[in-house]
Design a protein around this motif. Structure first.
Motif, PDB file in Angstrom:
ATOM      1  N   LEU A 100      61.750  27.208  27.129  1.00  0.00           N
ATOM      2  CA  LEU A 100      62.078  27.390  28.658  1.00  0.00           C
ATOM      3  C   LEU A 100      60.918  26.931  29.658  1.00  0.00           C
ATOM      4  N   ASP A 101      59.703  27.595  29.155  1.00  0.00           N
ATOM      5  CA  ASP A 101      58.534  27.320  29.914  1.00  0.00           C
ATOM      6  C   ASP A 101      58.346  25.804  29.739  1.00  0.00           C
ATOM      7  N   LYS A 102      58.215  25.305  28.582  1.00  0.00           N
ATOM      8  CA  LYS A 102      58.114  23.830  28.451  1.00  0.00           C
ATOM      9  C   LYS A 102      59.252  22.956  29.544  1.00  0.00           C
ATOM     10  N   LEU A 103      60.306  23.302  29.363  1.00  0.00           N
ATOM     11  CA  LEU A 103      61.408  22.617  30.092  1.00  0.00           C
ATOM     12  C   LEU A 103      61.284  22.857  31.548  1.00  0.00           C
ATOM     13  N   MET A 104      60.743  23.825  31.938  1.00  0.00           N
ATOM     14  CA  MET A 104      60.412  23.999  33.342  1.00  0.00           C
ATOM     15  C   MET A 104      59.154  23.514  34.015  1.00  0.00           C
ATOM     16  N   GLY A 105      58.512  23.142  33.011  1.00  0.00           N
ATOM     17  CA  GLY A 105      56.939  22.687  33.328  1.00  0.00           C
ATOM     18  C   GLY A 105      56.168  23.616  33.594  1.00  0.00           C
ATOM     19  N   ARG A 106      56.055  25.089  33.288  1.00  0.00           N
ATOM     20  CA  ARG A 106      55.324  25.952  33.541  1.00  0.00           C
ATOM     21  C   ARG A 106      54.068  25.980  32.516  1.00  0.00           C
ATOM     22  N   ASN A 107      52.989  26.435  32.855  1.00  0.00           N
ATOM     23  CA  ASN A 107      51.851  26.766  32.188  1.00  0.00           C
ATOM     24  C   ASN A 107      52.157  27.898  31.572  1.00  0.00           C
ATOM     25  N   SER A 108      51.392  28.068  30.208  1.00  0.00           N
ATOM     26  CA  SER A 108      51.442  29.378  29.508  1.00  0.00           C
ATOM     27  C   SER A 108      50.469  30.168  30.201  1.00  0.00           C
ATOM     28  N   THR A 109      50.511  31.576  30.432  1.00  0.00           N
ATOM     29  CA  THR A 109      49.554  32.335  31.013  1.00  0.00           C
ATOM     30  C   THR A 109      48.665  33.116  29.787  1.00  0.00           C
ATOM     31  N   GLN A 110      49.099  32.897  28.685  1.00  0.00           N
ATOM     32  CA  GLN A 110      48.447  33.751  27.584  1.00  0.00           C
ATOM     33  C   GLN A 110      47.110  33.263  27.357  1.00  0.00           C
ATOM     34  N   LYS A 111      46.241  34.105  27.204  1.00  0.00           N
ATOM     35  CA  LYS A 111      44.662  33.554  27.085  1.00  0.00           C
ATOM     36  C   LYS A 111      44.072  35.110  26.833  1.00  0.00           C
ATOM     37  N   LEU A 112      42.840  34.777  26.324  1.00  0.00           N
ATOM     38  CA  LEU A 112      41.913  35.933  26.027  1.00  0.00           C
ATOM     39  C   LEU A 112      41.076  36.286  27.027  1.00  0.00           C
ATOM     40  N   THR A 113      40.887  37.474  27.554  1.00  0.00           N
ATOM     41  CA  THR A 113      39.890  37.823  28.722  1.00  0.00           C
ATOM     42  C   THR A 113      39.221  38.962  28.247  1.00  0.00           C
ATOM     43  N   VAL A 114      37.598  38.706  28.741  1.00  0.00           N
ATOM     44  CA  VAL A 114      36.640  39.527  28.456  1.00  0.00           C
ATOM     45  C   VAL A 114      36.105  39.996  29.680  1.00  0.00           C
ATOM     46  N   ILE A 115      36.177  41.329  29.906  1.00  0.00           N
ATOM     47  CA  ILE A 115      35.884  41.786  31.253  1.00  0.00           C
ATOM     48  C   ILE A 115      34.692  43.011  30.545  1.00  0.00           C
ATOM     49  N   GLY A 116      33.697  43.307  31.572  1.00  0.00           N
ATOM     50  CA  GLY A 116      32.784  44.177  31.404  1.00  0.00           C
ATOM     51  C   GLY A 116      31.724  44.537  32.712  1.00  0.00           C
ATOM     52  N   PRO A 117      31.060  45.460  32.602  1.00  0.00           N
ATOM     53  CA  PRO A 117      30.123  45.806  33.668  1.00  0.00           C
ATOM     54  C   PRO A 117      29.178  44.630  33.845  1.00  0.00           C
TER      55      PRO A 117
END
Length: 138
Positions: A100-117
């Motif tokens: 459905l995401d591909k059909l609707m042209g939506r980009n995937s929001t799945q991603k690895l995020t690293v957050i620190g002080p």
């Protein structure tokens, strides 16, 4: 609204702040799915303010990431909280998107995020396959 900090690790053992290590909270996408945008931001900032490195399996939406930066800027104080360092990279999009995401042209929001002080984490190298950081103790 602030309540007890959720036990991200899933165990019931109290945290030991006396050790010399760096705590890393790895939060699954399933854990974040049940939270509102502000709950996600609070979970992340509470962890980072405690000196932890937070790794998100699926990252944040662009709006949530902007709000995280906005809220962080309001909480910075020279003696208490110096801010965050955040690095993100997307997962391979072709295999991770639903039909459905591909059909609707939506980009995937799945991603690895690293957050620190900001005063403890320094990005040494980043490319499409690797985030290399130096984490120091306070």
């Amino acid at each position: 609204m602030p309540g007890p900090t959720p036990n991200v690790g899933g165990d019931d053992a109290p945290s030991d702040d006396s050790d010399d290590g760096v705590r890393i909270d790895m939060i699954s996408g399933a854990r974040m799915d049940g939270l509102t945008g502000m709950e996600k931001i609070r979970l992340i900032l509470d962890g980072v303010r405690d000196g932890n490195i937070v790794i998100l399996e699926e990252g944040l939406s662009p709006d949530e990431e902007s709000k995280l930066i906005e809220v962080t800027m309001t909480e910075i104080s020279p003696d208490d909280f110096t801010g965050i360092e955040i690095e993100t990279y997307p997962k391979a999009e072709t295999g991770d998107q639903s039909f459905l995401d591909k059909l609707m042209g939506r980009n995937s929001t799945q991603k690895l995020t690293v957050i620190g002080p900001a005063n403890q984490i320094e990005t040494l190298h980043k490319d499409e396959n690797l985030i290399s950081t130096l984490v120091s103790r306070k």
